[in-house]
Motif scaffolding. Sequence first.
Motif, PDB file in Angstrom:
ATOM      1  N   GLN A 218       5.807 -19.563  17.578  1.00 20.20           N
ATOM      2  CA  GLN A 218       4.789 -19.624  18.842  1.00 20.20           C
ATOM      3  C   GLN A 218       3.422 -19.679  18.553  1.00 20.20           C
ATOM      4  O   GLN A 218       2.491 -19.741  19.418  1.00 20.20           O
ATOM      5  N   ALA A 219       2.933 -19.377  17.277  1.00 18.00           N
ATOM      6  CA  ALA A 219       1.650 -19.395  16.932  1.00 18.00           C
ATOM      7  C   ALA A 219       1.337 -19.821  15.614  1.00 18.00           C
ATOM      8  O   ALA A 219       2.621 -19.534  14.756  1.00 18.00           O
ATOM      9  N   ASP A 220       0.427 -20.097  14.950  1.00 17.37           N
ATOM     10  CA  ASP A 220       0.215 -20.347  13.684  1.00 17.37           C
ATOM     11  C   ASP A 220       0.138 -19.039  12.974  1.00 17.37           C
ATOM     12  O   ASP A 220      -0.321 -17.980  13.424  1.00 17.37           O
ATOM     13  N   ARG A 221       0.644 -19.090  11.683  1.00 22.80           N
ATOM     14  CA  ARG A 221       0.665 -17.657  10.924  1.00 22.80           C
ATOM     15  C   ARG A 221       0.139 -17.962   9.491  1.00 22.80           C
ATOM     16  O   ARG A 221       0.686 -18.955   8.958  1.00 22.80           O
ATOM     17  N   ILE A 222      -0.593 -17.096   9.112  1.00 24.55           N
ATOM     18  CA  ILE A 222      -0.895 -17.246   7.553  1.00 24.55           C
ATOM     19  C   ILE A 222      -0.041 -16.604   6.745  1.00 24.55           C
ATOM     20  O   ILE A 222       0.334 -15.291   6.965  1.00 24.55           O
ATOM     21  N   GLY A 223       0.258 -17.319   5.781  1.00 26.38           N
ATOM     22  CA  GLY A 223       1.297 -16.640   4.656  1.00 26.38           C
ATOM     23  C   GLY A 223       0.688 -15.624   3.678  1.00 26.38           C
ATOM     24  O   GLY A 223      -0.756 -15.480   3.542  1.00 26.38           O
ATOM     25  N   LEU A 224       1.629 -15.095   3.103  1.00 26.14           N
ATOM     26  CA  LEU A 224       0.878 -13.969   2.149  1.00 26.14           C
ATOM     27  C   LEU A 224       0.352 -14.482   1.087  1.00 26.14           C
ATOM     28  O   LEU A 224      -0.940 -13.854   0.568  1.00 26.14           O
ATOM     29  N   ILE A 225       0.656 -15.513   0.473  1.00 27.95           N
ATOM     30  CA  ILE A 225      -0.136 -16.195  -0.717  1.00 27.95           C
ATOM     31  C   ILE A 225      -1.696 -16.561   0.059  1.00 27.95           C
ATOM     32  O   ILE A 225      -2.414 -16.152  -1.088  1.00 27.95           O
ATOM     33  N   LYS A 226      -1.914 -16.899   1.169  1.00 28.88           N
ATOM     34  CA  LYS A 226      -3.157 -17.374   1.393  1.00 28.88           C
ATOM     35  C   LYS A 226      -3.904 -16.080   1.834  1.00 28.88           C
ATOM     36  O   LYS A 226      -5.103 -15.874   1.359  1.00 28.88           O
ATOM     37  N   LEU A 227      -3.390 -15.125   2.224  1.00 27.63           N
ATOM     38  CA  LEU A 227      -4.083 -13.994   2.432  1.00 27.63           C
ATOM     39  C   LEU A 227      -4.563 -13.306   1.168  1.00 27.63           C
ATOM     40  O   LEU A 227      -5.462 -12.405   1.211  1.00 27.63           O
ATOM     41  N   PHE A 249       8.696 -20.640  -5.977  1.00 31.07           N
ATOM     42  CA  PHE A 249       7.357 -19.985  -6.168  1.00 31.07           C
ATOM     43  C   PHE A 249       6.752 -20.397  -7.632  1.00 31.07           C
ATOM     44  O   PHE A 249       5.457 -20.212  -7.575  1.00 31.07           O
ATOM     45  N   LEU A 250       7.432 -20.884  -8.657  1.00 31.28           N
ATOM     46  CA  LEU A 250       7.043 -21.201  -9.795  1.00 31.28           C
ATOM     47  C   LEU A 250       6.090 -22.355  -9.680  1.00 31.28           C
ATOM     48  O   LEU A 250       4.853 -22.459 -10.255  1.00 31.28           O
ATOM     49  N   GLU A 255       0.385 -24.370  -9.862  1.00 31.76           N
ATOM     50  CA  GLU A 255      -0.586 -25.130  -9.143  1.00 31.76           C
ATOM     51  C   GLU A 255      -1.652 -24.478  -8.302  1.00 31.76           C
ATOM     52  O   GLU A 255      -2.531 -25.000  -8.058  1.00 31.76           O
ATOM     53  N   ARG A 256      -1.236 -23.167  -7.864  1.00 33.20           N
ATOM     54  CA  ARG A 256      -1.991 -22.572  -6.777  1.00 33.20           C
ATOM     55  C   ARG A 256      -2.192 -23.277  -5.771  1.00 33.20           C
ATOM     56  O   ARG A 256      -3.137 -23.207  -4.889  1.00 33.20           O
ATOM     57  N   THR A 257      -1.193 -24.402  -5.314  1.00 30.50           N
ATOM     58  CA  THR A 257      -1.129 -25.007  -4.015  1.00 30.50           C
ATOM     59  C   THR A 257       0.149 -24.753  -3.284  1.00 30.50           C
ATOM     60  O   THR A 257       1.114 -24.208  -3.891  1.00 30.50           O
ATOM     61  N   PHE A 258       0.169 -24.749  -1.949  1.00 23.94           N
ATOM     62  CA  PHE A 258       1.391 -24.811  -1.298  1.00 23.94           C
ATOM     63  C   PHE A 258       1.113 -25.570   0.172  1.00 23.94           C
ATOM     64  O   PHE A 258      -0.038 -25.796   0.674  1.00 23.94           O
ATOM     65  N   ARG A 265      -0.593 -30.983   5.146  1.00 27.84           N
ATOM     66  CA  ARG A 265      -1.841 -30.861   4.176  1.00 27.84           C
ATOM     67  C   ARG A 265      -1.271 -29.809   3.357  1.00 27.84           C
ATOM     68  O   ARG A 265      -0.804 -28.612   3.867  1.00 27.84           O
ATOM     69  N   GLU A 266      -1.646 -29.923   2.257  1.00 23.22           N
ATOM     70  CA  GLU A 266      -1.489 -28.626   1.063  1.00 23.22           C
ATOM     71  C   GLU A 266      -2.702 -27.862   1.111  1.00 23.22           C
ATOM     72  O   GLU A 266      -3.887 -28.317   1.503  1.00 23.22           O
ATOM     73  N   GLN A 267      -2.505 -26.689   0.944  1.00 21.60           N
ATOM     74  CA  GLN A 267      -3.532 -25.590   0.917  1.00 21.60           C
ATOM     75  C   GLN A 267      -3.683 -24.882  -0.367  1.00 21.60           C
ATOM     76  O   GLN A 267      -2.484 -25.038  -1.310  1.00 21.60           O
ATOM     77  N   THR A 268      -4.743 -24.524  -0.827  1.00 20.72           N
ATOM     78  CA  THR A 268      -4.931 -23.757  -2.074  1.00 20.72           C
ATOM     79  C   THR A 268      -5.236 -22.258  -1.837  1.00 20.72           C
ATOM     80  O   THR A 268      -5.664 -21.877  -0.870  1.00 20.72           O
ATOM     81  N   SER A 269      -4.614 -21.580  -2.863  1.00 20.95           N
ATOM     82  CA  SER A 269      -5.054 -20.035  -2.964  1.00 20.95           C
ATOM     83  C   SER A 269      -5.426 -19.408  -4.156  1.00 20.95           C
ATOM     84  O   SER A 269      -4.733 -19.713  -5.166  1.00 20.95           O
TER      85      SER A 269
END
Length: 480
Positions: A218-227, A249-250, A255-258, A265-269
Amino acid sequence: MTNILVIDDDIEVCETLESLIGRLSHVCDTAQTLSRGMALAKAGSYDVVFLDVSLPDGNGLDILPQLMALSDPPEVIILTGRGDPDGAEMAIEGGVWDYLLKPSSVREISLTLGRALKYREEKAGKAESDSLDLSEVVGGSPTIKASFKLMAQAARSDTNVLITGETGTGKELFASTIHQNSRRHGGQFVVVDCAGLTETLVESTLFGHRKGAFTGAQADRIGLIKLADKGTLFLDEVGEMPLSIQKVFLRVLQERTFRPVGDTREQTSDFRLVAATNRDLDAMVEQGQFRADLLFRIKTMRIHLPPLSQRPEDIRALALFQVIRLCEHYGMEKKNFGSNFFTTLESYSWPGNVRELFNILERAVIEAGQERTIYAMHLPRALRIEVAKAQIERMTGSHVVTVGSGLVDGVSVRKIGQEIFEDIFDQALPSLREFKGTAEKVYLGELIRQSAGDLAQILNVSGLSRSHLYSLLKKYGLSL
């Protein structure tokens, strides 16, 4: 001035190395036993130690933790006539500079020594401090000090770290301490419970999701990897991660991307990875239960935490630290300790390690309440029974186990010590001498009962001489 120590029981080897080291303008001391060598190492300050494996009073590898725990530990070069692959592995894991087999040429020894001294000089020249904020980490034993040293190295770097050890040894505490002492301390320390990851929710948990990506989103959620961006991602119990999730996860780790669920769109962390496990990941790889490529990624640096049973000298310091914290937490005055309190703690096996110790201490503090002193009687009865049984085993030389409501030993003496256990835990423990006397009397009484007073059987079972038996019977007022 460069100081070098040679610990080898071969006089000829000592003389050869002493001559070589002297020609190189270094100072050399020698010792032919482990005890003498360790005494010299503690009293002096050595840059390099040549250490033999097979010595008259033990295995040279056994003192590696003590050498590494010195305030300024030397570079250690193993020089041995025993080509033992397992010994070489143990030595290298213990932090030695090199492992040479006898006979080694003078040239090979000189080159190895030169490299070790150059490394030591460059290491000192970096002027990097190993000081850490250890406000939450307690211990002074050689084994835990070696782990502290590795923790300092991990805190100064940004490499992936794998922390291993039994459940309750403090793996998450070590991970958070590394984070707090690293350049990423301004970022978040994000814990991922690998045992709790499910295939249906893993992508949403790790990568996050967009509103409407699936039913219930019901809303956007930030994942643990981005946190964990600019901070540390801690994979707790990574050995419990399902194979399907390991594959997902590998790529993130490489790549540090997901891509969040429902996003195009892909994001980086930019996270730093620290993982922990109580399992043997190498064995799991061989059994096909863990991906080899993932293991290679997460164990760039490895820190092993020893079980509490292997560092009993830390129990007192850990107990003092935790009781002070508990008293502050519960608003109690600072507590004193009974004379037998630490002795009892140090006699227990601690299968649950530091976590079990802290839980039991909390129960003891609550049990003591407003009393000013904590005694052994405030500890759980099961713990005190195990300690008392171990004491009886040491006194009688027999193994004591529980059967029903009684206690028996290796010669089937039913209920031995039962009378002691029924009374002893409702009061402070007696002296060891008094306790031993009570145990002897109970043992003899039960032995006479079981043998129906048969003297030959009594002597055979107890291993006593006739005169010694009669002396004990008279001492305790017993008769056949």
